[in-house]
Scaffold this active site. Structure first.
Site, PDB file in Angstrom:
ATOM      1  N   SER A   3       0.837  -1.194   0.000  1.00 12.47           N
ATOM      2  CA  SER A   3       0.000   0.000   0.000  1.00 12.47           C
ATOM      3  C   SER A   3       0.869   1.240   0.000  1.00 12.47           C
ATOM      4  CB  SER A   3      -0.892  -0.001   1.237  1.00 12.47           C
ATOM      5  OG  SER A   3      -0.076   0.233   2.376  1.00 12.47           O
ATOM      6  N   LYS A   4       0.198   2.382   0.011  1.00 11.62           N
ATOM      7  CA  LYS A   4       0.896   3.671  -0.055  1.00 11.62           C
ATOM      8  C   LYS A   4       1.987   3.806   0.992  1.00 11.62           C
ATOM      9  CE  LYS A   4      -2.435   6.731  -2.175  1.00 11.62           C
ATOM     10  NZ  LYS A   4      -3.722   7.300  -1.842  1.00 11.62           N
ATOM     11  N   ARG A   5       1.784   3.146   2.132  1.00  8.56           N
ATOM     12  CA  ARG A   5       2.794   3.240   3.191  1.00  8.56           C
ATOM     13  C   ARG A   5       4.152   2.731   2.705  1.00  8.56           C
ATOM     14  NH1 ARG A   5       2.383  -0.240   7.143  1.00  8.56           N
ATOM     15  NH2 ARG A   5       0.841  -1.523   6.089  1.00  8.56           N
ATOM     16  N   HIS A   6       4.110   1.809   1.719  1.00  8.77           N
ATOM     17  CA  HIS A   6       5.362   1.190   1.261  1.00  8.77           C
ATOM     18  C   HIS A   6       6.018   1.949   0.108  1.00  8.77           C
ATOM     19  CE1 HIS A   6       2.911  -2.225   2.893  1.00  8.77           C
ATOM     20  NE2 HIS A   6       4.016  -2.357   3.580  1.00  8.77           N
TER      21      HIS A   6
END
Ligand code: GLU
Length: 471
Positions: A242-245
């Site tokens: 996800s965006k966190r990565h």
């Protein structure tokens, strides 16, 4: 119902609620590759029945990302919102054959049933109140499948093996809502069936939907497609990517200067293998892709690995073919070059040393700008009074050259080395800074020849003035 259809037909049915996520792109790629490998057909379908979340922008973004990846479709795009009559006609058939029924239970009644089921330790489900009432299509009614109450439903998954579901765990789920909009499970089956799709490869977040879809196929007396559920793409911490990565949309990688073939290669390898081969051209993938070697364990998206694969793909692409893809990156730095042959020559000097097109554009800027700036450290270290003489001698040598070829440049450098007693490195580094502003660049003769006599001489003169002013 008998479907005569020997050709492999796969599909990609995105819900247009946002950009194309790399995980979804990978599913599209698997289906596309399999269709191409089998000389079958690949169908594109837009699942836009969720009016609140579907947008035209998302549809456009999906098309753009697919086009960039080089994924073409043989049929479609179909839009589910344009197929409501088709879904309806099969509802009528299912009602007639007694495989489905109208249900008028209110949301409150359903909530009470769910609570009741849960307090007695079961799963929340519809209790079948309207199952045998033979209600007609009155306003506000939904349509439910008359699901089997006992026995099992088995997914014969080509990737995960057999997955068995107890039918008593599944309830009489809804096929069509009271506003006439079909549910996902129902619309997908009608679409796949009528589009003659016989191979369904999708993310394993849909595994729980598949037994419901199998029950609908059976209710329609329609042969099942082959199902395969691919594990999700994970981030480095093993949670869903996800965006966190990092960047998750395909278009973000396009904008960062990745090549579509590298992206394709990377995403395929993330869930499929062919021995331990890492690098594949598009054609190689089409030639060898199969369903047997899709892995059962989830792939971890590693941006570093993608970057190095991208560098490999850049290196493997002919400079000529990189001219058009590089142009927008140069343009974003304010550089518009008409002469494609010049760009090609610039690429020849950079393409073994650029990991992305953006990096290549940045490294190419010094060729095109009128006035280069010096990196502070580089200027401090190399543009010093001790090299003034060598630079001046070099200017003299260069001014009398008729042909600014790499060979002649090398001879000119040699002459200056002899005259000053300096080694090549001692002269080449200051010249590099003078010509490019940096301490790292392609070979100095290559760079000089490509910049041309006038630019080289004026940049060297500028460097001597800079040293004089500082000194
Ligand atoms: N529209 C669904 C999705 O994007 C399709 C799932 C499927 O392949 O059936 O997740």
């Amino acid at each position: 119902m008998e479907i005569k259809n020997e050709m492999i037909v796969t599909r990609f049915p995105p819900s247009p609620t946002g950009y194309l996520h790399v995980g979804n792109a990978r599913t599209a790629i698997f289906n596309w590759l399999y269709a191409r490998h089998m000389k079958g057909k690949f169908v594109l379908r837009i699942e836009d029945t969720d009016a609140k979340r579907s947008t035209q922008e998302a549809i456009d973004a999906i098309f753009e990302a697919l086009e960039w990846l080089g994924i073409d479709w043989d049929e479609g795009p179909y839009y589910q919102t344009q197929r409501l009559e088709i879904y309806n006609s099969y509802i009528e058939r299912l009602i007639e054959t007694g495989e489905a029924y109208y249900c008028t239970c209110s949301p409150e009644e359903i909530e009470t049933m769910r609570q009741k089921a849960m307090t007695s330790g079961g799963k929340p489900k519809y209790d079948g109140t309207c199952r045998n009432k033979e209600l007609s299509n009155i306003e506000g009614a939904v349509v439910r499948l008359k699901a089997p109450l006992s026995g099992t439903t088995i997914i014969e998954d080509v990737i995960k093996g057999n997955i068995v579901f107890q039918n008593e765990e599944l309830d009489d789920f809804i096929l069509c809502r009271s506003d006439g909009i079909p549910t996902y499970n129902y619309a997908v089956v009608i679409d796949d069936m009528t589009m003659l799709v016989n191979t369904v490869i999708r993310g394993d977040d849909h595994v729980m939907n598949t037994p419901k879809q199998i029950l609908i196929y059976k209710a329609l007396d329609c042969p099942l497609p082959v199902f395969g559920h691919v594990p999700m793409v994970l981030g480095t911490d093993k949670s869903r990517f996800s965006k966190r990565h990092g960047a998750v949309s395909v278009s973000a990688y396009k904008d960062m200067g990745y090549l579509p073939d590298a992206m394709l290669n990377y995403l395929v390898r993330l869930g499929w293998s062919h021995g331990d081969q890492e690098f594949f051209t598009r054609q190689e993938l089409i030639d060898v892709f199969d369903l047997e070697h899709i892995g059962r364990s989830a792939g971890v998206f590693d941006p570093e690995k993608l970057l190095s694969l991208n560098a490999d793909h850049i290196r493997a692409t002919l400079p000529d073919e990189l001219v058009a893809p590089l142009k927008p990156f140069l343009k974003s730095h304010g550089i518009e070059v008409k002469d494609s042959d010049l760009i090609k020559k610039v690429i020849e000097t950079l393409h073994a040393r650029s990991k992305t097109l953006e990096e290549m554009a940045e490294n190419a800027l010094f060729y095109f700008v009128d006035d280069i700036g010096y990196e502070e450290k580089a200027a401090k270290k190399f543009l010093k009074p001790a090299v003034l003489e060598a630079l001046r001698l070099l200017i003299d040598q260069f001014e009398i050259l008729d042909n600014f070829s790499e060979e002649n440049l090398e001879s000119a450098f040699k002459a200056v080395m002899d005259q000053t007693g300096l080694k090549l490195g001692k002269i080449a580094q200051p010249v590099r800074v003078a010509l490019t502003g940096k301490t790292a660049s392609p070979g100095i003769f290559e760079v000089s020849a490509l910049l041309g006599q006038d630019k080289v001489i004026s940049r060297l003169k500028k460097a001597t003035r800079y040293i004089e002013d500082k000194g």
